[in-house]
Design a protein around this motif. Structure first.
Motif, PDB file in Angstrom:
ATOM      1  N   ASP A   1      -1.742  -2.654   3.705  1.00  0.00           N
ATOM      2  CA  ASP A   1      -1.786  -1.227   4.018  1.00  0.00           C
ATOM      3  C   ASP A   1      -1.881  -0.975   5.510  1.00  0.00           C
ATOM      4  OD1 ASP A   1      -1.418   1.142   2.947  1.00  0.00           O
ATOM      5  OD2 ASP A   1      -3.382   1.397   2.063  1.00  0.00           O
ATOM      6  N   ASP A   2      -1.306  -1.851   6.299  1.00  0.00           N
ATOM      7  CA  ASP A   2      -1.420  -1.699   7.742  1.00  0.00           C
ATOM      8  C   ASP A   2      -0.274  -0.839   8.253  1.00  0.00           C
ATOM      9  OD1 ASP A   2      -1.931  -1.906  10.366  1.00  0.00           O
ATOM     10  OD2 ASP A   2      -2.190  -4.075  10.388  1.00  0.00           O
TER      11      ASP A   2
ATOM     12  N   GLY B   1       0.817  -1.211   0.000  1.00  0.00           N
ATOM     13  CA  GLY B   1       0.000   0.000   0.000  1.00  0.00           C
ATOM     14  C   GLY B   1       0.845   1.253   0.000  1.00  0.00           C
ATOM     15  N   GLY B   2       0.262   2.366  -0.408  1.00  0.00           N
ATOM     16  CA  GLY B   2       1.008   3.604  -0.588  1.00  0.00           C
ATOM     17  C   GLY B   2       1.668   4.111   0.672  1.00  0.00           C
ATOM     18  N   THR B   3       0.919   4.148   1.774  1.00  0.00           N
ATOM     19  CA  THR B   3       1.460   4.765   2.986  1.00  0.00           C
ATOM     20  C   THR B   3       2.620   3.942   3.558  1.00  0.00           C
ATOM     21  OG1 THR B   3      -0.359   3.683   4.105  1.00  0.00           O
ATOM     22  CG2 THR B   3      -0.565   6.029   3.733  1.00  0.00           C
ATOM     23  N   VAL B   4       2.437   2.631   3.561  1.00  0.00           N
ATOM     24  CA  VAL B   4       3.499   1.778   4.102  1.00  0.00           C
ATOM     25  C   VAL B   4       4.738   1.882   3.223  1.00  0.00           C
ATOM     26  CG1 VAL B   4       4.131  -0.550   4.759  1.00  0.00           C
ATOM     27  CG2 VAL B   4       1.798   0.196   5.018  1.00  0.00           C
ATOM     28  N   PHE B   5       4.509   1.887   1.938  1.00  0.00           N
ATOM     29  CA  PHE B   5       5.612   1.981   0.995  1.00  0.00           C
ATOM     30  C   PHE B   5       6.377   3.286   1.197  1.00  0.00           C
ATOM     31  CE2 PHE B   5       6.780   1.870  -3.760  1.00  0.00           C
ATOM     32  CZ  PHE B   5       7.969   1.259  -3.444  1.00  0.00           C
ATOM     33  N   LYS B   6       5.620   4.338   1.408  1.00  0.00           N
ATOM     34  CA  LYS B   6       6.264   5.627   1.629  1.00  0.00           C
ATOM     35  C   LYS B   6       7.102   5.587   2.899  1.00  0.00           C
ATOM     36  CE  LYS B   6       5.355  10.572   1.864  1.00  0.00           C
ATOM     37  NZ  LYS B   6       6.735  10.843   1.486  1.00  0.00           N
ATOM     38  N   MET B   7       6.566   4.929   3.917  1.00  0.00           N
ATOM     39  CA  MET B   7       7.315   4.819   5.162  1.00  0.00           C
ATOM     40  C   MET B   7       8.646   4.105   4.927  1.00  0.00           C
ATOM     41  SD  MET B   7       6.339   2.770   8.561  1.00  0.00           S
ATOM     42  CE  MET B   7       7.471   1.429   8.413  1.00  0.00           C
TER      43      MET B   7
ATOM     44  N   HIS C   1      -9.907  -5.019  -2.264  1.00  0.00           N
ATOM     45  CA  HIS C   1      -8.507  -4.571  -2.341  1.00  0.00           C
ATOM     46  C   HIS C   1      -7.707  -5.023  -1.125  1.00  0.00           C
ATOM     47  CE1 HIS C   1      -8.714  -1.426   0.730  1.00  0.00           C
ATOM     48  NE2 HIS C   1      -9.945  -1.244   0.340  1.00  0.00           N
ATOM     49  N   GLU C   2      -8.406  -5.250   0.001  1.00  0.00           N
ATOM     50  CA  GLU C   2      -7.688  -5.653   1.221  1.00  0.00           C
ATOM     51  C   GLU C   2      -6.923  -6.951   1.012  1.00  0.00           C
ATOM     52  OE1 GLU C   2     -10.934  -4.882   1.227  1.00  0.00           O
ATOM     53  OE2 GLU C   2     -11.547  -3.872   3.070  1.00  0.00           O
TER      54      GLU C   2
ATOM     55  N   PHE D   1       9.089  -8.154   5.761  1.00  0.00           N
ATOM     56  CA  PHE D   1       8.252  -8.141   6.963  1.00  0.00           C
ATOM     57  C   PHE D   1       6.796  -7.818   6.595  1.00  0.00           C
ATOM     58  CE2 PHE D   1       6.233  -5.587  10.259  1.00  0.00           C
ATOM     59  CZ  PHE D   1       6.311  -6.439  11.343  1.00  0.00           C
ATOM     60  N   CYS D   2       6.621  -6.822   5.735  1.00  0.00           N
ATOM     61  CA  CYS D   2       5.267  -6.447   5.307  1.00  0.00           C
ATOM     62  C   CYS D   2       4.606  -7.631   4.612  1.00  0.00           C
ATOM     63  CB  CYS D   2       5.319  -5.263   4.361  1.00  0.00           C
ATOM     64  SG  CYS D   2       5.914  -3.784   5.133  1.00  0.00           S
ATOM     65  N   MET D   3       5.385  -8.287   3.781  1.00  0.00           N
ATOM     66  CA  MET D   3       4.852  -9.401   3.010  1.00  0.00           C
ATOM     67  C   MET D   3       4.380 -10.515   3.937  1.00  0.00           C
ATOM     68  SD  MET D   3       6.893 -10.312  -0.278  1.00  0.00           S
ATOM     69  CE  MET D   3       7.728 -11.815  -0.088  1.00  0.00           C
ATOM     70  N   LEU D   4       5.242 -10.842   4.889  1.00  0.00           N
ATOM     71  CA  LEU D   4       4.915 -11.916   5.834  1.00  0.00           C
ATOM     72  C   LEU D   4       3.631 -11.576   6.583  1.00  0.00           C
ATOM     73  CD1 LEU D   4       5.866 -14.523   7.194  1.00  0.00           C
ATOM     74  CD2 LEU D   4       7.099 -13.145   8.828  1.00  0.00           C
ATOM     75  N   ASN D   5       3.530 -10.329   7.004  1.00  0.00           N
ATOM     76  CA  ASN D   5       2.351  -9.951   7.771  1.00  0.00           C
ATOM     77  C   ASN D   5       1.097  -9.972   6.928  1.00  0.00           C
ATOM     78  OD1 ASN D   5       2.869  -9.286  10.591  1.00  0.00           O
ATOM     79  ND2 ASN D   5       4.486  -8.070   9.661  1.00  0.00           N
ATOM     80  N   HIS D   6       1.263  -9.575   5.680  1.00  0.00           N
ATOM     81  CA  HIS D   6       0.098  -9.585   4.789  1.00  0.00           C
ATOM     82  C   HIS D   6      -0.423 -10.999   4.634  1.00  0.00           C
ATOM     83  CE1 HIS D   6      -2.575  -8.498   1.599  1.00  0.00           C
ATOM     84  NE2 HIS D   6      -2.018  -9.373   0.789  1.00  0.00           N
ATOM     85  N   PHE D   7       0.477 -11.907   4.337  1.00  0.00           N
ATOM     86  CA  PHE D   7       0.030 -13.282   4.125  1.00  0.00           C
ATOM     87  C   PHE D   7      -0.490 -13.897   5.419  1.00  0.00           C
ATOM     88  CE2 PHE D   7       2.372 -12.893   0.187  1.00  0.00           C
ATOM     89  CZ  PHE D   7       1.550 -13.575  -0.674  1.00  0.00           C
TER      90      PHE D   7
END
Lengths: 390, 696
Positions: free
Chosen positions: B568-569, B287-293, B562-563, B314-320
């Motif tokens: 996007d967390d 997601g945009g905001t996380v990516f920006k971070m 989209h979720e 880390f984002c990927m793992l959490n998403h899955f």
């Protein structure tokens, strides 16, 4: 980390509100989490938010005026550790139920923690409250038939990096000898735990910010071994400035995931090593070590120690510099304890090695000797041993 | 507790794997390995999860792509270094060939670079490549020892093999080490070796080496040059001058230096983002905001690609982990296909906000079906997921086109990078943003040639992607037409240099009286300026492009389901990747209710410090009121007042032992947490180490 250091530089002091604000200033495009508990609004009412001005207010050069009261006004100026423990044991614990709920909630995260660890991340637990029991409980989960776990208490005062290495290398890898060189140790550990055939090892460190592990050497070594594929690190921090220990290289090696694990439990264990201001320094540990060394001394050596002790106890000066070597020699000769300068030196070496006696250079260049113990302990020690009969 | 002791700080818990486990491995070598493997397959809890294979697959593909990218990016540098060292080490010059590799300040990435360097050099020039870091070379002796060890005993992995082969060894033995660490020993080894390949020594972090050690080494190496050919590689994080500053001239004169720069890590990141993360090949969408971070951490903190990738992982793992099997990542692998309609209806419909919104948009029978008919729900979900995945590919192409149009504009209203566009466009309608409108107005000032070039480039992008995305063809057709029109105007203009209409007008005006002229001019000014042919076509082109962006750049975040595709967390990512231990600590001390969620602390909150607070919180609140120095006695009295508040309120009530014990413990906690420390300035005083909120 990035934002934390930024924001903390400005508002080192407490309170969520101000930190949150600064936080958002740093990265304004980031959305603020929408919902916050009502409690926060109350906080807002309660306190002003802190600004950089506060820093200068707190550090004005004018003398800070405090009252002249001292603890001597109390019945017992300082309690010793045992009395404190007894008193606290007897008292009903506050919020026991809530603490248990918090603990349970944290325990429910264990599976996720394990998953993160196995995917190559390390965990850093922060927040108020002793995390020793939490780590222990996590240890029970992960140490299974196959895998090993090592719990390290970073707050333990005499912990060394070598202890950790020898625990890993000797006790879990069954090496007969632990190499003296730290790099060699790291290499062995890395080699073993990068091997696909290896078992998993969970390294659980209570207080990675503890006194013993604060050196950059220790931090670097831990970070380095944490890079091994099958070695998983969980560490906890408590000190308010602990994040300052971690620079970008360490962070990259550790590959941290931060976990808020506030347990709200008091730090009984961590503070048990007699270094608090309010606790009476009973010196029991020092005393017992003194006893055991003393038992093994020869009569002459005991007499030399006695001379030093007498001198120190009789000294009236507030800033006792110690007894000069020449005086000691004179005194010892008079008592027929030693016959030569060299013999005395040989005896002293033994004391110095056991840290019973400390040697300093006096202002005139002579060697000054003293016992690094408070007078109360010395008196107690003297009373338990009958020196006159020597 | 089991882990508390006054005499030791390390507690080892061994698994039931018997101590002789290693010994028993030898007779039946394969069995323990097999057991371990099956256990790994069964999973340690989480890898049993159904989503895990999907995650692993996406991760592998990402890692492969990153690896390829790295190889491509470093290829030139490695080639240059290797050519330089190969050329100079073969010629008989007196100097030691030295390649200075400027690595940049992104220290965590250096390991990757040097690994590649080592591999390349071993392949191309010589098998004797020694990587050294300052950590292991505190003295010249250590340095020589390292070189000897590496050259004689080779890599560590070989050592493990040999240890396993020799079955009799009861406990693993330490590696043999070279005892004599001198240069003559190295030369002796080299002679026995009998090869003429140079020994290449790589100092990975030159700045951290003690200069005198390097000096000694270089001096000896050049003295032994005839016996042992040595080549050097310095990894320098800052600038080349560091080398000149560190080494004196008499040493420098023995080196034949050449500098090689690696790519700027910022460029590497933008390359990585464009080629890997924002390409249709990457199966995980962030997601945009996380990516920006993540990019902000990179740009403002460490410039490290490696840690960026770790955080991405880390984002990927959490998403899955969060979405489980429903995580949508690949068109051919929709889990929903394999599930019963009932399960789909049960698990997706109630959970996702976007799906509920989607249902709300419908009326009548359709809405009823979407709520109750399981088969229909499944069909719709599959259709929506496919739409979403398709659209995302179009979206990425649209972003690239938009980037072409905006990147060269003055002041860069929409940023310089594709990622800047992505941050916004993924969750918002970008054409409604003021920055976009500003860009649109700037486009109106484009010259004909500029516009033509940009249309050409957009066409290239579209055509490149049109093989897989058929929907792009109509846009290609439309833009080609406009572009052709534009080209025709220019070729036409060159033949007829000036429009005759304007000349006529000028002639008309010349023959009028003054009042008539005034009249005429007034009328002319009222009527809008006549657009010439170019302006007409330009407007047409811009309208077309704008229309294309509106269709391609429909924010994926606004689409149903989209979720399942976007992670996007932001809150989670921020909390766990950056951490804020101070905030948590202060929050817990200031407002224990935040964590305890108890009734007692909440109700009495307004009164300030509540009696029911944990002791350490009471002490903390009281200490906020003090200045730099705190009198322990006064502190204790205030503490006593609070604790005994419910008892009779009498001044200076004697402090009970219990209270004193509680206070003492809380002070010990405060000291442990680093808020206070003892001072010898005044009797029974402590020093406050933080600041703020004193009432003075």
């Amino acid at each position: 980390m990035l934002c934390e250091s930024d924001s903390d530089a400005i508002s080192e002091e407490s309170e969520s509100e101000s930190e949150e604000e600064v936080f958002n200033d740093v990265r304004d495009s980031v959305e603020t989490p929408p919902k916050k508990e009502e409690a926060k609004i109350k906080i807002k009412k309660q306190t002003k938010s802190f600004s950089a001005e506060d820093y200068f207010d707190a550090h004005v050069s004018s003398k800070v005026i405090t009252s002249n009261h001292s603890l001597r006004k109390l019945e017992k100026p300082r309690l010793d550790q045992d009395t404190i423990n007894d008193a606290l044991q007897k008292m009903p614990k506050k919020h026991e139920k809530e603490c248990k709920i918090i603990f349970k909630n944290l325990e429910s995260k264990f599976r996720r923690w394990q998953c993160l660890l196995l995917e190559g991340f390390s965990l850093l637990l922060y927040g108020l409250g002793s995390k020793a029991s939490l780590l222990n409980s996590f240890r029970k989960l992960v140490s299974s038939d196959e895998d090993d776990a090592i719990v390290i208490n970073g707050f333990f005062p005499t912990l060394t990096l070598r202890d950790i290495f020898s625990a890993i290398i000797r006790d879990t890898l069954d090496y007969a000898v632990v190499p003296g060189d730290e790099n060699e140790c790291c290499n062995i550990i890395l080699r073993h735990f990068n091997h696909s055939d290896s078992h998993h090892l969970y390294l659980l460190i209570n207080n990675i910010d503890g006194q013993a592990l604060q050196s950059s050497k220790a931090q670097n070594a831990i970070a380095r071994i944490s890079m091994a594929k099958k070695l998983h690190l969980v560490a906890s921090i408590d000190h308010i400035n602990a994040p300052l220990l971690l620079d970008q290289c360490l962070l990259a090696k550790l590959n941290l995931v931060w976990q808020d694990s506030t347990t709200m439990l008091p730090y009984y264990e961590e503070t048990a090593f007699e270094n608090s201001v309010m606790v009476q320094q009973s010196g029991k540990m020092v005393l017992s070590s003194l006893h055991s060394v003393f038992q093994s001394l020869t009569t002459n050596a005991k007499k030399i120690l006695n001379i030093l002790m007498e001198n120190q106890l009789n000294a009236q000066e507030a800033n006792y510099p110690g007894m000069s070597f020449r005086d000691l020699y004179q005194e010892a000769r008079e008592q027929f304890v030693v016959s030569s300068n060299l013999a005395l030196r040989a005896q002293l070496t033994e004391f110095l090695d056991h840290k019973l006696v400390k040697m300093k250079k006096g202002f005139d260049g002579s060697e000054m000797l003293h016992l690094p113990l408070p007078p109360a302990i010395l008196k107690e020690f003297k009373s338990t041993h009958n020196f006159d009969s020597l | 507790m089991e882990t508390s002791s006054m005499s030791k700080g390390v507690f080892v818990y061994r698994g039931k794997r018997s101590k002789g486990g290693r010994k028993s491995r030898s007779p039946n070598k394969s069995s323990p390995r097999k057991i371990r493997k099956t256990r790994e397959e069964e999973g340690l809890g989480y890898s049993q999860e159904t989503w895990y294979p999907a995650y692993k697959c996406v991760l592998m593909s990402l890692e492969d792509q990153v690896q390829n990218l790295y190889t491509d990016m470093f290829a030139q540098l490695l080639e240059n270094v290797s050519v330089f060292l190969g050329r100079t080490s073969s010629t008989a010059i007196n100097e030691i060939p030295t390649a200075v590799v400027l690595t940049g300040i992104n220290l965590p990435d250096h390991a990757v670079i040097f690994e590649a360097v080592e591999k390349k050099l071993i392949d191309d020039i010589s098998p004797h490549v020694v990587l050294l870091s300052s950590r292991t070379c505190s003295t010249a002796r250590h340095l020589f020892g390292q070189i000897l060890n590496k050259c004689q005993f080779g890599d560590s992995e070989m050592e493990i093999e040999s240890a396993e082969d020799s079955d009799d060894i009861e406990t693993p033995q330490l590696r043999k080490r070279a005892t004599k660490c001198t240069f003559s020993e190295i030369s002796l080894w080299y002679k026995n070796q009998g090869s003429d390949k140079p020994v290449i020594v790589v100092l990975t972090d030159f700045e951290a080496f003690t200069p005198s050690v390097v000096e000694d080494f270089i001096y000896l190496a050049s003295e032994y040059k005839s016996e042992v050919p040595v080549a050097l590689v310095f990894g320098v994080a800052t600038t080349e001058t560091t080398v000149h500053c560190a080494l004196p001239h008499r040493i420098m004169s023995r080196l034949a230096m050449e500098t090689f720069a690696t790519k700027n890590s910022k460029d590497v990141l933008s390359h990585l983002i464009n080629e890997v993360i924002l390409s249709s090949k990457c199966l995980f969408r962030i997601g945009g905001t996380v990516f920006k971070m993540l990019t902000d951490i990179f740009l403002f903190y460490d410039f490290s690609i490696q840690s960026f990738l770790q955080k991405f992982k880390f984002c990927m793992l959490n998403h899955f982990a969060k979405r489980g099997v429903f995580a949508v990542y690949c068109k051919d692998d929709l889990t929903v296909d394999f599930m019963t309609s009932k399960d789909v209806a049960k698990s997706i419909v109630p959970k996702l906000k976007s799906f509920r919104l989607f249902v709300e948009q419908h009326r009548g029978q359709e809405k009823l079906d979407l709520l109750t008919n399981d088969d229909h729900i499944k069909e719709t979900v599959i259709r929506l997921e496919n739409e979403l995945l398709d659209h995302f590919d179009y979206f990425l192409v649209g972003l690239k086109c938009l980037h072409e149009m905006t990147a060269s504009l003055p002041q860069h209203p929409l940023g310089r990078q594709v990622s800047d566009l992505y941050f916004e466009a993924v969750s918002k309608k970008i054409w409604e943003m003021p920055e976009y409108l500003k860009c649109a107005s700037l486009w109106k000032h484009l010259s004909g040639t500029e516009l033509e070039e940009q249309l050409d480039r957009i066409l290239l992008i579209l055509e490149g992607a049109s093989n897989e995305l058929a929907g792009l063809n109509e846009w290609i057709a439309d833009i080609t037409i406009v572009n052709a029109k534009l080209k025709r105007i220019f070729t036409g203009q060159r033949s007829a240099s000036c429009s005759p209409k304007k000349q006529n007008k000028a002639a008309e005006l010349s023959g009028l009286s003054r009042t008539q002229l005034q009249q005429q001019l007034k009328e002319l000014s009222k009527s809008s300026p006549v657009q010439n042919k170019f302006e007409l076509v330009r407007n047409e082109a811009l309208e077309l492009v704008d229309k294309m962006f509106r269709s391609l750049l429909r924010p994926p975040r606004e689409m149903p389901l989209h979720e399942l595709m976007l992670f996007d967390d932001l809150e989670l990512a921020k909390k766990e990747l950056m951490g804020n231990s101070r905030l948590a600590l202060n929050k817990a001390l200031f407002n224990p209710h935040h964590y305890l969620k108890c009734k007692c602390c909440e109700q009495k909150y307004e009164e300030g410090i509540s009696t029911s607070f944990p002791d350490v919180c009471i002490s903390y609140h009281l200490h906020l009121e003090f200045m730099k120095h705190i009198n322990l006695y006064d502190w204790l009295q205030s503490f006593n007042l609070i604790v005994e508040r419910n008892a009779e309120e009498e001044e200076d009530s004697p402090v009970s032992t219990e209270t004193q014990a509680r206070f003492t413990q809380s002070i010990a906690d405060m000291q442990f947490l680093g808020f206070i420390k003892p001072t010898s300035r005044k009797a029974d005083h402590v020093l406050r180490l933080t600041w703020g909120n004193n009432c003075a």
